[in-house]
Design a protein around this motif. Sequence first.
Motif, PDB file in Angstrom:
ATOM      1  N   UNK A 122       0.832  -1.207   0.000  1.00  0.00           N
ATOM      2  CA  UNK A 122       0.000   0.000   0.000  1.00  0.00           C
ATOM      3  C   UNK A 122       0.866   1.255   0.000  1.00  0.00           C
ATOM      4  N   UNK A 123       1.915   1.249   0.809  1.00  0.00           N
ATOM      5  CA  UNK A 123       2.817   2.404   0.874  1.00  0.00           C
ATOM      6  C   UNK A 123       3.457   2.634  -0.484  1.00  0.00           C
ATOM      7  N   UNK A 124       3.906   1.554  -1.121  1.00  0.00           N
ATOM      8  CA  UNK A 124       4.539   1.667  -2.431  1.00  0.00           C
ATOM      9  C   UNK A 124       3.569   2.237  -3.463  1.00  0.00           C
ATOM     10  N   UNK A 125       2.332   1.749  -3.450  1.00  0.00           N
ATOM     11  CA  UNK A 125       1.337   2.234  -4.399  1.00  0.00           C
ATOM     12  C   UNK A 125       0.997   3.692  -4.149  1.00  0.00           C
ATOM     13  N   UNK A 126       0.894   4.084  -2.874  1.00  0.00           N
ATOM     14  CA  UNK A 126       0.607   5.480  -2.546  1.00  0.00           C
ATOM     15  C   UNK A 126       1.732   6.392  -3.011  1.00  0.00           C
ATOM     16  N   UNK A 127       2.991   5.917  -2.887  1.00  0.00           N
ATOM     17  CA  UNK A 127       4.134   6.702  -3.329  1.00  0.00           C
ATOM     18  C   UNK A 127       4.098   6.898  -4.844  1.00  0.00           C
ATOM     19  N   UNK A 128       3.796   5.819  -5.574  1.00  0.00           N
ATOM     20  CA  UNK A 128       3.714   5.916  -7.033  1.00  0.00           C
ATOM     21  C   UNK A 128       2.613   6.872  -7.455  1.00  0.00           C
ATOM     22  N   UNK A 129       1.472   6.809  -6.760  1.00  0.00           N
ATOM     23  CA  UNK A 129       0.369   7.717  -7.073  1.00  0.00           C
ATOM     24  C   UNK A 129       0.755   9.161  -6.808  1.00  0.00           C
ATOM     25  N   UNK A 130       1.519   9.386  -5.729  1.00  0.00           N
ATOM     26  CA  UNK A 130       1.968  10.742  -5.413  1.00  0.00           C
ATOM     27  C   UNK A 130       2.910  11.267  -6.498  1.00  0.00           C
ATOM     28  N   UNK A 131       3.786  10.400  -6.995  1.00  0.00           N
ATOM     29  CA  UNK A 131       4.697  10.796  -8.072  1.00  0.00           C
ATOM     30  C   UNK A 131       3.933  11.142  -9.346  1.00  0.00           C
ATOM     31  N   UNK A 132       2.952  10.324  -9.684  1.00  0.00           N
ATOM     32  CA  UNK A 132       2.153  10.583 -10.883  1.00  0.00           C
ATOM     33  C   UNK A 132       1.372  11.883 -10.752  1.00  0.00           C
ATOM     34  N   UNK A 133       0.804  12.113  -9.558  1.00  0.00           N
ATOM     35  CA  UNK A 133       0.058  13.349  -9.331  1.00  0.00           C
ATOM     36  C   UNK A 133       0.966  14.564  -9.438  1.00  0.00           C
ATOM     37  N   UNK A 134       2.199  14.429  -8.923  1.00  0.00           N
ATOM     38  CA  UNK A 134       3.154  15.528  -9.001  1.00  0.00           C
ATOM     39  C   UNK A 134       3.526  15.828 -10.457  1.00  0.00           C
ATOM     40  N   UNK A 135       3.697  14.785 -11.249  1.00  0.00           N
ATOM     41  CA  UNK A 135       4.011  14.973 -12.669  1.00  0.00           C
ATOM     42  C   UNK A 135       2.875  15.686 -13.392  1.00  0.00           C
ATOM     43  N   UNK A 136       1.633  15.304 -13.066  1.00  0.00           N
ATOM     44  CA  UNK A 136       0.477  15.940 -13.712  1.00  0.00           C
ATOM     45  C   UNK A 136       0.383  17.411 -13.365  1.00  0.00           C
ATOM     46  N   UNK A 137       0.868  17.771 -12.174  1.00  0.00           N
ATOM     47  CA  UNK A 137       0.858  19.184 -11.771  1.00  0.00           C
ATOM     48  C   UNK A 137       2.024  19.955 -12.382  1.00  0.00           C
ATOM     49  N   UNK A 138       2.888  19.254 -13.098  1.00  0.00           N
ATOM     50  CA  UNK A 138       4.002  19.919 -13.732  1.00  0.00           C
ATOM     51  C   UNK A 138       5.251  19.995 -12.876  1.00  0.00           C
ATOM     52  N   UNK A 139       5.257  19.261 -11.754  1.00  0.00           N
ATOM     53  CA  UNK A 139       6.428  19.248 -10.889  1.00  0.00           C
ATOM     54  C   UNK A 139       7.537  18.439 -11.553  1.00  0.00           C
ATOM     55  N   UNK A 140       8.744  18.984 -11.603  1.00  0.00           N
ATOM     56  CA  UNK A 140       9.897  18.268 -12.141  1.00  0.00           C
ATOM     57  C   UNK A 140      10.505  17.451 -11.014  1.00  0.00           C
ATOM     58  N   UNK A 141      10.300  16.163 -11.057  1.00  0.00           N
ATOM     59  CA  UNK A 141      10.771  15.311  -9.978  1.00  0.00           C
ATOM     60  C   UNK A 141      12.290  15.308  -9.918  1.00  0.00           C
ATOM     61  N   UNK A 146      12.340  17.506  -4.303  1.00  0.00           N
ATOM     62  CA  UNK A 146      11.011  16.887  -4.331  1.00  0.00           C
ATOM     63  C   UNK A 146      11.098  15.370  -4.232  1.00  0.00           C
ATOM     64  N   UNK A 147      11.980  14.789  -5.022  1.00  0.00           N
ATOM     65  CA  UNK A 147      12.112  13.332  -5.016  1.00  0.00           C
ATOM     66  C   UNK A 147      12.586  12.837  -3.657  1.00  0.00           C
ATOM     67  N   UNK A 148      13.533  13.583  -3.068  1.00  0.00           N
ATOM     68  CA  UNK A 148      14.039  13.197  -1.755  1.00  0.00           C
ATOM     69  C   UNK A 148      12.942  13.261  -0.711  1.00  0.00           C
ATOM     70  N   UNK A 149      12.087  14.271  -0.792  1.00  0.00           N
ATOM     71  CA  UNK A 149      11.007  14.420   0.179  1.00  0.00           C
ATOM     72  C   UNK A 149      10.039  13.242   0.098  1.00  0.00           C
ATOM     73  N   UNK A 150       9.738  12.806  -1.123  1.00  0.00           N
ATOM     74  CA  UNK A 150       8.830  11.675  -1.294  1.00  0.00           C
ATOM     75  C   UNK A 150       9.459  10.399  -0.745  1.00  0.00           C
TER      76      UNK A 150
END
Length: 218
Positions: A122-141, A146-150
């Motif tokens: 579940x934690x892994x899936x939530x992390x992946x979803x957070x990364x995808x959401x960040x990309x959709x917002x235009x965040x450069x991972x 940003x990546x370190x914080x996640x």
Amino acid sequence: MKQVIAYYRVSTHRQGKSGLGLEAQQMAVQNYCKLSGYEVIHEIMEVKSTRKGRFGLLQALEMCRETNAMLVVARLDRLGRDVEQIAGIVKSNVEIVVTDNPHANRFTIHILAAVAEDQRQRISENTKEALCAAKRRGVILGKNGTMLAIANKKAAQEFALQLSPVITRLKNKGITSVRAVCRELNKRHIPTFRGEGRWHPSTVGILMNRLKYTMTSP
């Protein structure tokens, strides 16, 4: 007097050199054996990821069979990180005790391993979803940390998951307030997320909130 083999493992050489993870496991095992009247006849320390083989654990199991000793570990995840690994160990005809859940039998250990694996997924899936959401917002991972914080957030959630059995046992004893839990964690010398220093009510509050989030996330 029952004889035991103690097995300790950390996943990185940095943790091994610092002794933080190993010392915490060693203290938990020694305290348990002292209270139970068990004799630790040998200790095996391993600094290695479970993905890269577990020679030390196999050696500990073999020593248990040769001496008719019991294997003792501080936490269930020291035996392995998935159900398949732990199931194989449970079937090894060696008596195993996990100090943070000492009354667990072979069946219970298998169930706990399955629950822990599901929570990590579940934690892994939530992390992946957070990364995808960040990309959709235009965040450069990877930019501005940003990546370190996640990654740190995921590590903090996994740490809370590891301490969940301890928090549950305290809750069963009626120890539920942040300050009371804080006192118990310090009394038991359980390391903080950073592996050093003492627990404070604020850090315990963060831990319990993370644990609540991890347990309730869909």
